[in-house]
Design a protein around this motif. Sequence first.
Motif, PDB file in Angstrom:
ATOM      1  N   ARG A  79      -7.802   8.307   6.908  1.00  0.00           N
ATOM      2  CA  ARG A  79      -6.780   8.007   7.914  1.00  0.00           C
ATOM      3  C   ARG A  79      -7.223   6.841   8.787  1.00  0.00           C
ATOM      4  O   ARG A  79      -6.439   5.945   9.104  1.00  0.00           O
ATOM      5  N   ASP A  80      -8.487   6.842   9.154  1.00  0.00           N
ATOM      6  CA  ASP A  80      -9.018   5.705   9.909  1.00  0.00           C
ATOM      7  C   ASP A  80      -8.970   4.427   9.079  1.00  0.00           C
ATOM      8  O   ASP A  80      -8.723   3.339   9.602  1.00  0.00           O
ATOM      9  N   GLN A  81      -9.203   4.591   7.784  1.00  0.00           N
ATOM     10  CA  GLN A  81      -9.186   3.416   6.917  1.00  0.00           C
ATOM     11  C   GLN A  81      -7.783   2.812   6.841  1.00  0.00           C
ATOM     12  O   GLN A  81      -7.627   1.587   6.839  1.00  0.00           O
ATOM     13  N   LEU A  82      -6.785   3.685   6.783  1.00  0.00           N
ATOM     14  CA  LEU A  82      -5.400   3.177   6.735  1.00  0.00           C
ATOM     15  C   LEU A  82      -5.078   2.367   7.989  1.00  0.00           C
ATOM     16  O   LEU A  82      -4.449   1.306   7.920  1.00  0.00           O
ATOM     17  N   ALA A 129      -0.068  -0.045  -4.172  1.00  0.00           N
ATOM     18  CA  ALA A 129      -0.642   1.052  -4.960  1.00  0.00           C
ATOM     19  C   ALA A 129      -1.998   1.454  -4.390  1.00  0.00           C
ATOM     20  O   ALA A 129      -2.325   2.643  -4.307  1.00  0.00           O
ATOM     21  N   TRP A 130      -2.758   0.446  -3.980  1.00  0.00           N
ATOM     22  CA  TRP A 130      -4.073   0.748  -3.417  1.00  0.00           C
ATOM     23  C   TRP A 130      -3.932   1.511  -2.093  1.00  0.00           C
ATOM     24  O   TRP A 130      -4.649   2.481  -1.832  1.00  0.00           O
ATOM     25  N   VAL A 131      -2.978   1.086  -1.267  1.00  0.00           N
ATOM     26  CA  VAL A 131      -2.728   1.775  -0.003  1.00  0.00           C
ATOM     27  C   VAL A 131      -2.237   3.198  -0.277  1.00  0.00           C
ATOM     28  O   VAL A 131      -2.624   4.146   0.429  1.00  0.00           O
ATOM     29  N   ALA A 132      -1.410   3.335  -1.312  1.00  0.00           N
ATOM     30  CA  ALA A 132      -0.901   4.668  -1.640  1.00  0.00           C
ATOM     31  C   ALA A 132      -2.039   5.608  -2.021  1.00  0.00           C
ATOM     32  O   ALA A 132      -2.023   6.800  -1.694  1.00  0.00           O
ATOM     33  N   ASP A 133      -3.040   5.054  -2.696  1.00  0.00           N
ATOM     34  CA  ASP A 133      -4.185   5.882  -3.063  1.00  0.00           C
ATOM     35  C   ASP A 133      -4.942   6.335  -1.811  1.00  0.00           C
ATOM     36  O   ASP A 133      -5.343   7.502  -1.693  1.00  0.00           O
ATOM     37  N   LEU A 134      -5.113   5.412  -0.875  1.00  0.00           N
ATOM     38  CA  LEU A 134      -5.718   5.780   0.412  1.00  0.00           C
ATOM     39  C   LEU A 134      -4.879   6.864   1.099  1.00  0.00           C
ATOM     40  O   LEU A 134      -5.420   7.834   1.647  1.00  0.00           O
ATOM     41  N   ALA A 140      -1.519  12.551   2.997  1.00  0.00           N
ATOM     42  CA  ALA A 140      -0.142  12.309   3.420  1.00  0.00           C
ATOM     43  C   ALA A 140       0.811  13.167   2.607  1.00  0.00           C
ATOM     44  O   ALA A 140       0.601  13.395   1.409  1.00  0.00           O
ATOM     45  N   ALA A 141       1.850  13.624   3.278  1.00  0.00           N
ATOM     46  CA  ALA A 141       2.836  14.457   2.589  1.00  0.00           C
ATOM     47  C   ALA A 141       3.505  13.660   1.479  1.00  0.00           C
ATOM     48  O   ALA A 141       3.713  14.156   0.372  1.00  0.00           O
ATOM     49  N   ASP A 142       3.823  12.407   1.758  1.00  0.00           N
ATOM     50  CA  ASP A 142       4.461  11.529   0.771  1.00  0.00           C
ATOM     51  C   ASP A 142       3.719  10.194   0.754  1.00  0.00           C
ATOM     52  O   ASP A 142       4.080   9.263   1.462  1.00  0.00           O
ATOM     53  N   PRO A 143       2.657  10.120  -0.062  1.00  0.00           N
ATOM     54  CA  PRO A 143       1.799   8.921  -0.058  1.00  0.00           C
ATOM     55  C   PRO A 143       2.567   7.637  -0.356  1.00  0.00           C
ATOM     56  O   PRO A 143       2.303   6.600   0.248  1.00  0.00           O
ATOM     57  N   GLN A 144       3.521   7.723  -1.290  1.00  0.00           N
ATOM     58  CA  GLN A 144       4.300   6.522  -1.625  1.00  0.00           C
ATOM     59  C   GLN A 144       5.069   6.021  -0.413  1.00  0.00           C
ATOM     60  O   GLN A 144       5.108   4.816  -0.144  1.00  0.00           O
ATOM     61  N   LEU A 145       5.682   6.951   0.298  1.00  0.00           N
ATOM     62  CA  LEU A 145       6.461   6.563   1.473  1.00  0.00           C
ATOM     63  C   LEU A 145       5.563   5.945   2.538  1.00  0.00           C
ATOM     64  O   LEU A 145       5.873   4.878   3.091  1.00  0.00           O
ATOM     65  N   LEU A 146       4.450   6.598   2.807  1.00  0.00           N
ATOM     66  CA  LEU A 146       3.553   6.072   3.842  1.00  0.00           C
ATOM     67  C   LEU A 146       3.027   4.687   3.456  1.00  0.00           C
ATOM     68  O   LEU A 146       2.964   3.775   4.289  1.00  0.00           O
ATOM     69  N   ALA A 147       2.683   4.542   2.179  1.00  0.00           N
ATOM     70  CA  ALA A 147       2.190   3.238   1.725  1.00  0.00           C
ATOM     71  C   ALA A 147       3.268   2.173   1.894  1.00  0.00           C
ATOM     72  O   ALA A 147       2.993   1.047   2.324  1.00  0.00           O
ATOM     73  N   ARG A 174      -0.839  -2.229  14.566  1.00  0.00           N
ATOM     74  CA  ARG A 174      -1.928  -1.270  14.445  1.00  0.00           C
ATOM     75  C   ARG A 174      -1.551   0.074  15.072  1.00  0.00           C
ATOM     76  O   ARG A 174      -1.780   1.140  14.486  1.00  0.00           O
ATOM     77  N   ARG A 175      -0.967   0.010  16.241  1.00  0.00           N
ATOM     78  CA  ARG A 175      -0.587   1.247  16.920  1.00  0.00           C
ATOM     79  C   ARG A 175       0.544   1.959  16.177  1.00  0.00           C
ATOM     80  O   ARG A 175       0.585   3.197  16.122  1.00  0.00           O
ATOM     81  N   ALA A 176       1.469   1.172  15.642  1.00  0.00           N
ATOM     82  CA  ALA A 176       2.544   1.768  14.845  1.00  0.00           C
ATOM     83  C   ALA A 176       1.960   2.465  13.618  1.00  0.00           C
ATOM     84  O   ALA A 176       2.390   3.565  13.243  1.00  0.00           O
ATOM     85  N   ALA A 177       0.946   1.825  13.011  1.00  0.00           N
ATOM     86  CA  ALA A 177       0.317   2.420  11.831  1.00  0.00           C
ATOM     87  C   ALA A 177      -0.285   3.777  12.193  1.00  0.00           C
ATOM     88  O   ALA A 177      -0.140   4.762  11.454  1.00  0.00           O
ATOM     89  N   ARG A 178      -0.933   3.843  13.335  1.00  0.00           N
ATOM     90  CA  ARG A 178      -1.547   5.101  13.762  1.00  0.00           C
ATOM     91  C   ARG A 178      -0.478   6.195  13.909  1.00  0.00           C
ATOM     92  O   ARG A 178      -0.658   7.324  13.462  1.00  0.00           O
ATOM     93  N   THR A 179       0.624   5.827  14.524  1.00  0.00           N
ATOM     94  CA  THR A 179       1.714   6.788  14.692  1.00  0.00           C
ATOM     95  C   THR A 179       2.225   7.275  13.344  1.00  0.00           C
ATOM     96  O   THR A 179       2.419   8.486  13.123  1.00  0.00           O
ATOM     97  N   LEU A 180       2.431   6.329  12.425  1.00  0.00           N
ATOM     98  CA  LEU A 180       2.996   6.701  11.123  1.00  0.00           C
ATOM     99  C   LEU A 180       2.023   7.552  10.319  1.00  0.00           C
ATOM    100  O   LEU A 180       2.425   8.523   9.658  1.00  0.00           O
ATOM    101  N   VAL A 181       0.741   7.206  10.378  1.00  0.00           N
ATOM    102  CA  VAL A 181      -0.269   7.986   9.650  1.00  0.00           C
ATOM    103  C   VAL A 181      -0.341   9.400  10.218  1.00  0.00           C
ATOM    104  O   VAL A 181      -0.395  10.387   9.469  1.00  0.00           O
ATOM    105  N   ALA A 182      -0.310   9.489  11.529  1.00  0.00           N
ATOM    106  CA  ALA A 182      -0.373  10.805  12.163  1.00  0.00           C
ATOM    107  C   ALA A 182       0.815  11.655  11.746  1.00  0.00           C
ATOM    108  O   ALA A 182       0.669  12.835  11.388  1.00  0.00           O
TER     109      ALA A 182
END
Lengths: 189, 189
Positions: A79-82, A129-134, A140-147, A174-182
Amino acid sequence: MAPGARERILDTAFGLFYAHGPRGVGVDTIVAESGVAKATLYKHFPRKDDLVLAYLDRVDQVWFGQLRAAARTAGEDPRDQLVGLFDAVVRACRREGYHGCAFINAAAETDTATDVHARTVEHKAVVRAWVADLARRAGAADPQLLARQLTLLLDGALTAGVLDADPAAADGARRAARTLVAEATGGTW
Amino acid sequence: MAPGARERILDTAFGLFYAHGPRGVGVDTIVAESGVAKATLYKHFPRKDDLVLAYLDRVDQVWFGQLRAAARTAGEDPRDQLVGLFDAVVRACRREGYHGCAFINAAAETDTATDVHARTVEHKAVVRAWVADLARRAGAADPQLLARQLTLLLDGALTAGVLDADPAAADGARRAARTLVAEATGGTW
DNA sequence: ACGCTAGCAGACAGTTCTGTCTACCACCAC
DNA sequence: GTGGTGGTAGACAGAACTGTCTGCTAGCGT
Protein backbone atom coordinates in the motif's frame (compact mmCIF):
# COMPACT_ATOMS: atom_id res chain seq x y z
CA MET A 1 33.42 7.45 -31.67
CA ALA A 2 33.92 5.20 -28.69
CA PRO A 3 30.24 4.99 -27.78
CA GLY A 4 29.29 4.19 -31.36
CA ALA A 5 27.20 6.25 -33.72
CA ARG A 6 23.96 4.54 -32.80
CA GLU A 7 24.22 5.56 -29.16
CA ARG A 8 25.14 9.11 -30.03
CA ILE A 9 22.14 9.39 -32.32
CA LEU A 10 19.81 8.00 -29.67
CA ASP A 11 21.23 10.24 -26.96
CA THR A 12 20.73 13.31 -29.11
CA ALA A 13 17.29 12.27 -30.28
CA PHE A 14 16.26 11.57 -26.70
CA GLY A 15 16.96 15.13 -25.62
CA LEU A 16 15.58 16.84 -28.69
CA PHE A 17 12.47 14.70 -29.11
CA TYR A 18 11.55 15.12 -25.49
CA ALA A 19 12.06 18.87 -25.54
CA HIS A 20 10.25 19.69 -28.79
CA GLY A 21 8.27 16.60 -29.66
CA PRO A 22 9.28 14.18 -32.44
CA ARG A 23 7.50 16.19 -35.09
CA GLY A 24 9.22 19.37 -33.93
CA VAL A 25 12.72 18.08 -34.60
CA GLY A 26 14.08 17.56 -38.08
CA VAL A 27 16.48 14.79 -38.99
CA ASP A 28 18.98 17.41 -40.06
CA THR A 29 19.03 18.84 -36.54
CA ILE A 30 19.75 15.44 -35.03
CA VAL A 31 22.49 14.88 -37.58
CA ALA A 32 24.10 18.23 -36.80
CA GLU A 33 23.74 17.91 -33.03
CA SER A 34 25.01 14.36 -32.80
CA GLY A 35 27.90 14.93 -35.20
CA VAL A 36 26.94 11.88 -37.18
CA ALA A 37 26.65 11.56 -40.93
CA LYS A 38 23.18 11.53 -42.38
CA ALA A 39 23.81 8.27 -44.18
CA THR A 40 24.82 6.67 -40.88
CA LEU A 41 21.61 7.75 -39.22
CA TYR A 42 19.53 6.34 -42.04
CA LYS A 43 21.52 3.12 -41.93
CA HIS A 44 20.61 2.55 -38.28
CA PHE A 45 17.10 3.97 -38.53
CA PRO A 46 15.76 3.62 -42.10
CA ARG A 47 12.81 5.89 -41.33
CA LYS A 48 12.42 8.68 -38.87
CA ASP A 49 9.62 6.72 -37.25
CA ASP A 50 12.07 3.96 -36.37
CA LEU A 51 14.11 6.49 -34.45
CA VAL A 52 11.01 7.76 -32.71
CA LEU A 53 10.11 4.24 -31.64
CA ALA A 54 13.63 3.63 -30.33
CA TYR A 55 13.32 6.89 -28.41
CA LEU A 56 10.06 5.75 -26.87
CA ASP A 57 11.61 2.41 -25.90
CA ARG A 58 14.33 4.27 -24.06
CA VAL A 59 11.80 6.50 -22.34
CA ASP A 60 9.90 3.40 -21.30
CA GLN A 61 12.99 1.89 -19.72
CA VAL A 62 13.93 5.07 -17.87
CA TRP A 63 10.47 5.92 -16.61
CA PHE A 64 9.63 2.38 -15.57
CA GLY A 65 12.90 2.29 -13.69
CA GLN A 66 11.99 5.43 -11.83
CA LEU A 67 8.58 4.03 -10.94
CA ARG A 68 10.13 0.81 -9.64
CA ALA A 69 12.69 2.75 -7.64
CA ALA A 70 10.01 4.92 -6.09
CA ALA A 71 8.00 1.87 -5.10
CA ARG A 72 11.07 0.15 -3.65
CA THR A 73 11.99 3.23 -1.63
CA ALA A 74 8.49 3.59 -0.20
CA GLY A 75 8.77 0.52 2.04
CA GLU A 76 7.64 -3.06 2.38
CA ASP A 77 3.91 -2.55 2.53
CA PRO A 78 2.44 -2.71 -1.00
CA ARG A 79 0.00 0.00 0.00
CA ASP A 80 2.87 2.34 0.76
CA GLN A 81 4.43 1.35 -2.52
CA LEU A 82 1.29 2.29 -4.44
CA VAL A 83 1.32 5.73 -2.87
CA GLY A 84 5.08 5.96 -3.26
CA LEU A 85 4.74 5.82 -7.03
CA PHE A 86 3.78 9.45 -6.92
CA ASP A 87 7.16 10.36 -5.49
CA ALA A 88 8.52 9.51 -8.92
CA VAL A 89 6.07 12.01 -10.42
CA VAL A 90 6.97 14.67 -7.89
CA ARG A 91 10.64 14.22 -8.63
CA ALA A 92 10.10 14.17 -12.41
CA CYS A 93 8.10 17.39 -12.38
CA ARG A 94 10.78 19.17 -10.43
CA ARG A 95 13.46 18.25 -12.92
CA GLU A 96 14.82 21.03 -15.14
CA GLY A 97 13.35 20.80 -18.61
CA TYR A 98 10.45 18.63 -17.55
CA HIS A 99 7.96 18.51 -20.40
CA GLY A 100 5.31 15.99 -19.44
CA CYS A 101 4.92 12.35 -20.40
CA ALA A 102 6.86 11.61 -23.57
CA PHE A 103 4.35 8.99 -24.63
CA ILE A 104 1.34 11.23 -24.21
CA ASN A 105 3.11 14.02 -26.05
CA ALA A 106 4.15 11.75 -28.89
CA ALA A 107 0.71 10.19 -29.19
CA ALA A 108 -0.90 13.62 -29.23
CA GLU A 109 0.74 14.43 -32.53
CA THR A 110 0.04 11.17 -34.35
CA ASP A 111 -2.97 9.41 -35.78
CA THR A 112 -4.49 6.57 -33.80
CA ALA A 113 -3.48 4.06 -36.48
CA THR A 114 0.28 4.68 -36.21
CA ASP A 115 3.01 2.62 -34.61
CA VAL A 116 3.77 5.45 -32.21
CA HIS A 117 0.22 5.39 -30.97
CA ALA A 118 0.27 1.62 -30.55
CA ARG A 119 3.54 1.78 -28.64
CA THR A 120 2.02 4.35 -26.30
CA VAL A 121 -1.03 2.21 -25.64
CA GLU A 122 1.25 -0.75 -24.97
CA HIS A 123 3.39 1.22 -22.54
CA LYS A 124 0.40 2.43 -20.58
CA ALA A 125 -1.01 -1.09 -20.47
CA VAL A 126 2.25 -2.53 -19.14
CA VAL A 127 2.48 0.09 -16.41
CA ARG A 128 -1.13 -0.48 -15.45
CA ALA A 129 -0.63 -4.25 -15.28
CA TRP A 130 2.33 -3.73 -13.00
CA VAL A 131 0.33 -1.39 -10.77
CA ALA A 132 -2.51 -3.90 -10.75
CA ASP A 133 -0.12 -6.53 -9.44
CA LEU A 134 0.91 -4.18 -6.64
CA ALA A 135 -2.78 -3.50 -5.95
CA ARG A 136 -3.48 -7.22 -5.76
CA ARG A 137 -0.67 -7.72 -3.27
CA ALA A 138 -1.99 -4.74 -1.33
CA GLY A 139 -5.24 -6.64 -0.90
CA ALA A 140 -7.42 -4.35 -2.98
CA ALA A 141 -10.97 -5.52 -3.42
CA ASP A 142 -10.76 -4.78 -7.16
CA PRO A 143 -7.09 -4.53 -8.19
CA GLN A 144 -7.93 -3.70 -11.81
CA LEU A 145 -10.12 -0.81 -10.76
CA LEU A 146 -7.60 0.58 -8.31
CA ALA A 147 -4.82 0.29 -10.87
CA ARG A 148 -6.96 2.10 -13.40
CA GLN A 149 -7.69 4.89 -10.98
CA LEU A 150 -4.09 5.29 -9.88
CA THR A 151 -2.77 5.36 -13.43
CA LEU A 152 -5.37 7.95 -14.33
CA LEU A 153 -4.05 10.07 -11.50
CA LEU A 154 -0.52 9.34 -12.63
CA ASP A 155 -1.19 10.55 -16.17
CA GLY A 156 -3.12 13.54 -14.91
CA ALA A 157 -0.28 14.53 -12.63
CA LEU A 158 2.33 14.08 -15.35
CA THR A 159 0.30 16.34 -17.60
CA ALA A 160 -0.42 18.94 -14.94
CA GLY A 161 3.25 19.04 -14.05
CA VAL A 162 4.12 20.69 -17.31
CA LEU A 163 1.05 22.91 -17.61
CA ASP A 164 1.18 24.17 -14.10
CA ALA A 165 4.52 24.45 -12.37
CA ASP A 166 2.70 24.33 -9.06
CA PRO A 167 4.03 21.35 -7.09
CA ALA A 168 0.63 21.22 -5.40
CA ALA A 169 -0.51 19.18 -8.38
CA ALA A 170 1.72 16.19 -7.74
CA ASP A 171 1.12 16.50 -4.02
CA GLY A 172 -2.63 16.51 -4.55
CA ALA A 173 -2.28 13.39 -6.66
CA ARG A 174 -0.29 11.70 -3.91
CA ARG A 175 -2.93 12.44 -1.31
CA ALA A 176 -5.69 11.32 -3.66
CA ALA A 177 -3.79 8.07 -4.18
CA ARG A 178 -3.68 7.50 -0.43
CA THR A 179 -7.42 8.03 -0.18
CA LEU A 180 -8.14 5.66 -3.05
CA VAL A 181 -5.80 2.96 -1.74
CA ALA A 182 -7.34 3.19 1.70
CA GLU A 183 -10.83 2.94 0.29
CA ALA A 184 -9.92 -0.04 -1.91
CA THR A 185 -8.16 -1.99 0.82
CA GLY A 186 -10.71 -1.32 3.52
CA GLY A 187 -9.55 1.30 5.99
CA THR A 188 -6.36 3.15 6.81
CA TRP A 189 -3.12 1.49 7.72
CA MET B 1 -20.99 33.01 -48.23
CA ALA B 2 -23.89 33.62 -45.89
CA PRO B 3 -22.06 32.51 -42.73
CA GLY B 4 -19.08 34.68 -43.60
CA ALA B 5 -15.57 33.59 -44.41
CA ARG B 6 -14.33 33.87 -40.83
CA GLU B 7 -16.81 31.34 -39.55
CA ARG B 8 -16.13 28.96 -42.38
CA ILE B 9 -12.40 29.14 -41.67
CA LEU B 10 -12.93 28.52 -37.97
CA ASP B 11 -15.33 25.65 -38.57
CA THR B 12 -12.84 23.95 -40.86
CA ALA B 13 -9.87 24.63 -38.61
CA PHE B 14 -11.79 23.28 -35.64
CA GLY B 15 -12.28 19.91 -37.25
CA LEU B 16 -8.84 19.60 -38.79
CA PHE B 17 -6.86 20.93 -35.84
CA TYR B 18 -8.63 18.64 -33.45
CA ALA B 19 -8.17 15.59 -35.64
CA HIS B 20 -4.50 16.04 -36.53
CA GLY B 21 -3.16 18.66 -34.14
CA PRO B 22 -2.45 22.26 -35.17
CA ARG B 23 1.02 21.41 -36.35
CA GLY B 24 -0.29 18.55 -38.42
CA VAL B 25 -2.51 20.73 -40.58
CA GLY B 26 -1.15 23.14 -43.15
CA VAL B 27 -2.74 26.45 -43.96
CA ASP B 28 -3.18 25.28 -47.53
CA THR B 29 -5.34 22.40 -46.34
CA ILE B 30 -7.60 24.73 -44.39
CA VAL B 31 -7.83 27.01 -47.41
CA ALA B 32 -8.79 24.16 -49.71
CA GLU B 33 -11.23 22.56 -47.27
CA SER B 34 -13.02 25.77 -46.32
CA GLY B 35 -13.22 27.04 -49.89
CA VAL B 36 -11.81 30.38 -48.84
CA ALA B 37 -9.06 32.37 -50.49
CA LYS B 38 -5.68 32.30 -48.84
CA ALA B 39 -5.54 36.09 -48.67
CA THR B 40 -8.86 36.09 -46.84
CA LEU B 41 -7.58 33.68 -44.25
CA TYR B 42 -4.51 35.77 -43.64
CA LYS B 43 -6.63 38.91 -43.41
CA HIS B 44 -8.64 37.44 -40.54
CA PHE B 45 -5.76 35.56 -38.94
CA PRO B 46 -2.43 37.26 -39.75
CA ARG B 47 -0.46 34.31 -38.38
CA LYS B 48 -1.32 30.67 -38.14
CA ASP B 49 -0.94 30.97 -34.39
CA ASP B 50 -3.82 33.45 -34.28
CA LEU B 51 -6.01 30.81 -35.87
CA VAL B 52 -4.81 28.22 -33.40
CA LEU B 53 -5.69 30.50 -30.50
CA ALA B 54 -9.14 31.17 -31.95
CA TYR B 55 -9.57 27.42 -32.28
CA LEU B 56 -8.64 26.92 -28.64
CA ASP B 57 -11.10 29.63 -27.58
CA ARG B 58 -13.85 27.79 -29.36
CA VAL B 59 -12.82 24.51 -27.76
CA ASP B 60 -12.90 26.22 -24.39
CA GLN B 61 -16.46 27.41 -24.95
CA VAL B 62 -17.68 24.04 -26.14
CA TRP B 63 -16.00 21.95 -23.48
CA PHE B 64 -16.89 24.27 -20.63
CA GLY B 65 -20.47 24.17 -21.83
CA GLN B 66 -20.45 20.39 -21.71
CA LEU B 67 -19.02 20.40 -18.19
CA ARG B 68 -21.67 22.85 -17.03
CA ALA B 69 -24.43 20.80 -18.65
CA ALA B 70 -23.16 17.62 -17.00
CA ALA B 71 -23.14 19.30 -13.60
CA ARG B 72 -26.62 20.72 -14.12
CA THR B 73 -27.99 17.35 -15.16
CA ALA B 74 -26.50 15.59 -12.13
CA GLY B 75 -28.88 17.16 -9.66
CA GLU B 76 -29.15 19.79 -6.96
CA ASP B 77 -26.55 18.47 -4.55
CA PRO B 78 -23.13 19.99 -5.36
CA ARG B 79 -21.55 16.66 -4.44
CA ASP B 80 -23.56 14.95 -7.16
CA GLN B 81 -22.57 17.71 -9.53
CA LEU B 82 -18.87 17.16 -8.84
CA VAL B 83 -19.24 13.49 -9.67
CA GLY B 84 -21.52 14.32 -12.58
CA LEU B 85 -18.69 16.16 -14.32
CA PHE B 86 -17.33 12.83 -15.33
CA ASP B 87 -20.44 12.10 -17.34
CA ALA B 88 -19.20 14.77 -19.72
CA VAL B 89 -15.94 12.84 -20.04
CA VAL B 90 -17.73 9.56 -20.58
CA ARG B 91 -19.85 11.09 -23.30
CA ALA B 92 -16.87 12.84 -24.93
CA CYS B 93 -14.83 9.65 -25.08
CA ARG B 94 -17.66 7.79 -26.74
CA ARG B 95 -17.98 10.36 -29.49
CA GLU B 96 -16.80 9.37 -32.96
CA GLY B 97 -13.42 10.90 -33.71
CA TYR B 98 -12.60 11.61 -30.08
CA HIS B 99 -8.94 12.53 -29.87
CA GLY B 100 -8.31 13.64 -26.31
CA CYS B 101 -8.15 17.10 -24.77
CA ALA B 102 -7.47 19.67 -27.48
CA PHE B 103 -5.57 21.86 -25.05
CA ILE B 104 -3.30 19.09 -23.82
CA ASN B 105 -2.65 18.00 -27.38
CA ALA B 106 -1.89 21.52 -28.54
CA ALA B 107 0.36 22.24 -25.57
CA ALA B 108 2.23 18.99 -26.12
CA GLU B 109 3.57 20.23 -29.44
CA THR B 110 4.59 23.74 -28.37
CA ASP B 111 7.28 25.27 -26.23
CA THR B 112 6.36 26.40 -22.74
CA ALA B 113 6.98 30.03 -23.67
CA THR B 114 4.34 30.20 -26.40
CA ASP B 115 0.89 31.78 -26.44
CA VAL B 116 -0.67 28.40 -27.03
CA HIS B 117 0.90 27.06 -23.87
CA ALA B 118 -0.25 30.09 -21.87
CA ARG B 119 -3.78 29.74 -23.18
CA THR B 120 -3.80 26.11 -22.11
CA VAL B 121 -2.62 26.95 -18.61
CA GLU B 122 -5.29 29.62 -18.40
CA HIS B 123 -8.03 27.25 -19.52
CA LYS B 124 -7.06 24.63 -16.99
CA ALA B 125 -6.93 27.26 -14.23
CA VAL B 126 -10.41 28.54 -15.09
CA VAL B 127 -11.88 25.06 -15.04
CA ARG B 128 -10.17 24.29 -11.75
CA ALA B 129 -11.46 27.51 -10.19
CA TRP B 130 -14.97 26.63 -11.27
CA VAL B 131 -14.62 23.12 -9.81
CA ALA B 132 -13.23 24.63 -6.61
CA ASP B 133 -16.35 26.75 -6.29
CA LEU B 134 -18.47 23.62 -6.63
CA ALA B 135 -16.28 21.93 -4.04
CA ARG B 136 -16.71 24.84 -1.65
CA ARG B 137 -20.49 24.67 -2.02
CA ALA B 138 -20.30 20.91 -1.50
CA GLY B 139 -18.74 21.63 1.89
CA ALA B 140 -15.31 20.20 1.17
CA ALA B 141 -12.79 20.63 3.96
CA ASP B 142 -10.21 21.87 1.45
CA PRO B 143 -11.98 22.93 -1.78
CA GLN B 144 -8.72 23.80 -3.55
CA LEU B 145 -7.30 20.35 -2.87
CA LEU B 146 -10.44 18.55 -3.96
CA ALA B 147 -10.65 20.65 -7.12
CA ARG B 148 -7.04 19.84 -7.86
CA GLN B 149 -7.61 16.14 -7.40
CA LEU B 150 -10.75 16.06 -9.49
CA THR B 151 -9.20 18.01 -12.34
CA LEU B 152 -6.22 15.67 -12.28
CA LEU B 153 -8.63 12.79 -12.70
CA LEU B 154 -10.43 14.74 -15.41
CA ASP B 155 -7.25 15.27 -17.42
CA GLY B 156 -6.15 11.71 -16.85
CA ALA B 157 -9.48 10.38 -18.06
CA LEU B 158 -9.49 12.64 -21.12
CA THR B 159 -6.05 11.36 -22.02
CA ALA B 160 -6.83 7.73 -21.34
CA GLY B 161 -9.96 8.02 -23.43
CA VAL B 162 -7.92 8.35 -26.59
CA LEU B 163 -5.13 5.94 -25.70
CA ASP B 164 -7.39 3.21 -24.53
CA ALA B 165 -10.82 2.87 -26.04
CA ASP B 166 -11.89 0.97 -22.94
CA PRO B 167 -14.80 2.85 -21.35
CA ALA B 168 -13.66 1.42 -18.03
CA ALA B 169 -11.25 4.34 -17.86
CA ALA B 170 -13.87 7.06 -17.62
CA ASP B 171 -15.98 4.87 -15.35
CA GLY B 172 -13.02 4.30 -13.04
CA ALA B 173 -12.49 8.03 -12.92
CA ARG B 174 -16.11 8.58 -12.01
CA ARG B 175 -15.93 6.11 -9.13
CA ALA B 176 -12.66 7.61 -7.93
CA ALA B 177 -14.31 11.02 -7.97
CA ARG B 178 -17.10 9.73 -5.75
CA THR B 179 -14.58 8.34 -3.28
CA LEU B 180 -12.61 11.58 -3.18
CA VAL B 181 -15.70 13.76 -2.81
CA ALA B 182 -16.97 11.55 0.00
CA GLU B 183 -13.65 11.71 1.79
CA ALA B 184 -13.40 15.48 1.42
CA THR B 185 -16.92 16.21 2.60
CA GLY B 186 -16.92 13.75 5.47
CA GLY B 187 -18.87 10.63 4.74
CA THR B 188 -21.20 9.30 2.06
CA TRP B 189 -24.44 10.97 1.14
C1' DA C 1 47.89 -6.99 -49.56
C1' DC C 2 42.97 -7.40 -49.64
C1' DG C 3 38.36 -6.82 -48.70
C1' DC C 4 34.81 -5.72 -45.30
C1' DT C 5 32.53 -2.77 -42.19
C1' DA C 6 31.52 1.58 -40.20
C1' DG C 7 31.52 6.04 -40.59
C1' DC C 8 32.06 11.09 -42.44
C1' DA C 9 30.81 14.97 -45.66
C1' DG C 10 27.66 16.99 -48.23
C1' DA C 11 25.03 17.55 -52.59
C1' DC C 12 20.55 16.57 -54.28
C1' DA C 13 15.49 15.63 -55.37
C1' DG C 14 11.02 16.33 -54.26
C1' DT C 15 7.65 17.74 -51.21
C1' DT C 16 5.43 20.78 -47.94
C1' DC C 17 5.20 24.66 -45.06
C1' DT C 18 4.16 29.78 -43.91
C1' DG C 19 3.33 34.05 -45.50
C1' DT C 20 3.11 37.76 -49.41
C1' DC C 21 1.54 39.64 -53.55
C1' DT C 22 -0.97 40.79 -57.86
C1' DA C 23 -5.20 40.92 -60.26
C1' DC C 24 -9.86 40.52 -60.58
C1' DC C 25 -14.85 40.51 -58.97
C1' DA C 26 -19.35 41.74 -56.63
C1' DC C 27 -21.94 44.39 -53.84
C1' DC C 28 -23.59 48.45 -51.50
C1' DA C 29 -23.80 53.28 -49.82
C1' DC C 30 -23.98 57.65 -51.31
C1' DG D 1 -21.05 56.19 -61.20
C1' DT D 2 -17.69 55.97 -57.79
C1' DG D 3 -15.16 54.32 -54.12
C1' DG D 4 -14.88 51.23 -50.20
C1' DT D 5 -15.28 46.56 -48.43
C1' DG D 6 -14.71 41.84 -48.50
C1' DG D 7 -13.95 38.11 -51.18
C1' DT D 8 -11.72 34.75 -55.03
C1' DA D 9 -7.84 32.65 -57.58
C1' DG D 10 -3.46 31.45 -57.70
C1' DA D 11 1.51 32.52 -58.46
C1' DC D 12 5.50 33.16 -55.78
C1' DA D 13 9.52 33.37 -52.37
C1' DG D 14 12.06 31.28 -48.97
C1' DA D 15 12.62 27.98 -45.70
C1' DA D 16 12.39 23.29 -43.75
C1' DC D 17 11.31 18.65 -44.24
C1' DT D 18 12.45 13.39 -45.39
C1' DG D 19 15.07 10.37 -47.71
C1' DT D 20 18.82 9.06 -51.39
C1' DC D 21 23.18 9.04 -53.41
C1' DT D 22 28.20 9.60 -54.46
C1' DG D 23 32.90 9.66 -52.73
C1' DC D 24 36.13 9.43 -49.36
C1' DT D 25 38.51 7.57 -45.01
C1' DA D 26 40.01 4.53 -41.31
C1' DG D 27 40.43 0.33 -38.95
C1' DC D 28 40.57 -4.67 -38.73
C1' DG D 29 40.78 -9.53 -39.56
C1' DT D 30 43.02 -12.82 -42.40
